[in-house]
Design a protein around this motif. Structure first.
Motif, PDB file in Angstrom:
ATOM      1  N   THR A  57     -18.676  48.019 -16.933  1.00  0.00           N
ATOM      2  CA  THR A  57     -17.847  48.636 -17.962  1.00  0.00           C
ATOM      3  C   THR A  57     -17.011  49.802 -17.443  1.00  0.00           C
ATOM      4  O   THR A  57     -16.228  50.364 -18.196  1.00  0.00           O
ATOM      5  CB  THR A  57     -18.719  49.138 -19.129  1.00  0.00           C
ATOM      6  OG1 THR A  57     -19.645  50.099 -18.633  1.00  0.00           O
ATOM      7  CG2 THR A  57     -19.462  48.003 -19.793  1.00  0.00           C
ATOM      8  N   CYS A  58     -17.191  50.172 -16.196  1.00  0.00           N
ATOM      9  CA  CYS A  58     -16.441  51.291 -15.617  1.00  0.00           C
ATOM     10  C   CYS A  58     -15.226  50.773 -14.870  1.00  0.00           C
ATOM     11  O   CYS A  58     -15.293  49.757 -14.183  1.00  0.00           O
ATOM     12  CB  CYS A  58     -17.320  52.104 -14.671  1.00  0.00           C
ATOM     13  SG  CYS A  58     -18.676  52.926 -15.501  1.00  0.00           S
ATOM     14  N   ARG A  59     -14.123  51.492 -14.998  1.00  0.00           N
ATOM     15  CA  ARG A  59     -12.910  51.113 -14.275  1.00  0.00           C
ATOM     16  C   ARG A  59     -13.061  51.459 -12.811  1.00  0.00           C
ATOM     17  O   ARG A  59     -13.595  52.504 -12.460  1.00  0.00           O
ATOM     18  CB  ARG A  59     -11.707  51.833 -14.844  1.00  0.00           C
ATOM     19  CG  ARG A  59     -11.446  51.504 -16.284  1.00  0.00           C
ATOM     20  CD  ARG A  59     -10.345  52.348 -16.828  1.00  0.00           C
ATOM     21  NE  ARG A  59      -9.129  51.562 -16.841  1.00  0.00           N
ATOM     22  CZ  ARG A  59      -7.917  52.064 -16.897  1.00  0.00           C
ATOM     23  NH1 ARG A  59      -7.741  53.362 -16.941  1.00  0.00           N
ATOM     24  NH2 ARG A  59      -6.873  51.296 -16.916  1.00  0.00           N
ATOM     25  N   ARG A  60     -12.592  50.625 -11.959  1.00  0.00           N
ATOM     26  CA  ARG A  60     -12.631  50.890 -10.521  1.00  0.00           C
ATOM     27  C   ARG A  60     -11.266  51.340 -10.049  1.00  0.00           C
ATOM     28  O   ARG A  60     -10.243  50.836 -10.526  1.00  0.00           O
ATOM     29  CB  ARG A  60     -13.034  49.636  -9.767  1.00  0.00           C
ATOM     30  CG  ARG A  60     -14.434  49.206 -10.109  1.00  0.00           C
ATOM     31  CD  ARG A  60     -14.785  47.940  -9.393  1.00  0.00           C
ATOM     32  NE  ARG A  60     -16.091  47.515  -9.846  1.00  0.00           N
ATOM     33  CZ  ARG A  60     -17.016  47.069  -9.049  1.00  0.00           C
ATOM     34  NH1 ARG A  60     -16.793  46.935  -7.781  1.00  0.00           N
ATOM     35  NH2 ARG A  60     -18.175  46.712  -9.524  1.00  0.00           N
TER      36      ARG A  60
END
Length: 64
Positions: A57-60
């Protein structure tokens, strides 16, 4: 300087604000394990939980 030596100095952990959120980090007990799925529904159903952060769910950041 005396406050630090006597343990009376204030640190970031000592401050609280109304509406302040806290985090909890849960690590796998199995090093180098391949985690295929994480069911966070039980954690999300707990009172006071505002959200769950997972690697999916975290943007890279973009790769150069």
């Amino acid at each position: 300087m005396i406050a630090k030596v006597t343990g009376q100095s204030k640190y970031a952990e000592d401050y609280r604000a109304d509406g302040m959120l806290f985090t909890k980090l849960l690590l796998s007990p199995y090093p180098h394990a391949r985690v295929l799925h994480i069911d966070a529904s039980a954690a999300l159903a707990m009172p006071g939980v505002r959200g769950i952060l997972q690697w999916t769910t975290c943007r890279r950041p973009p790769t150069p």
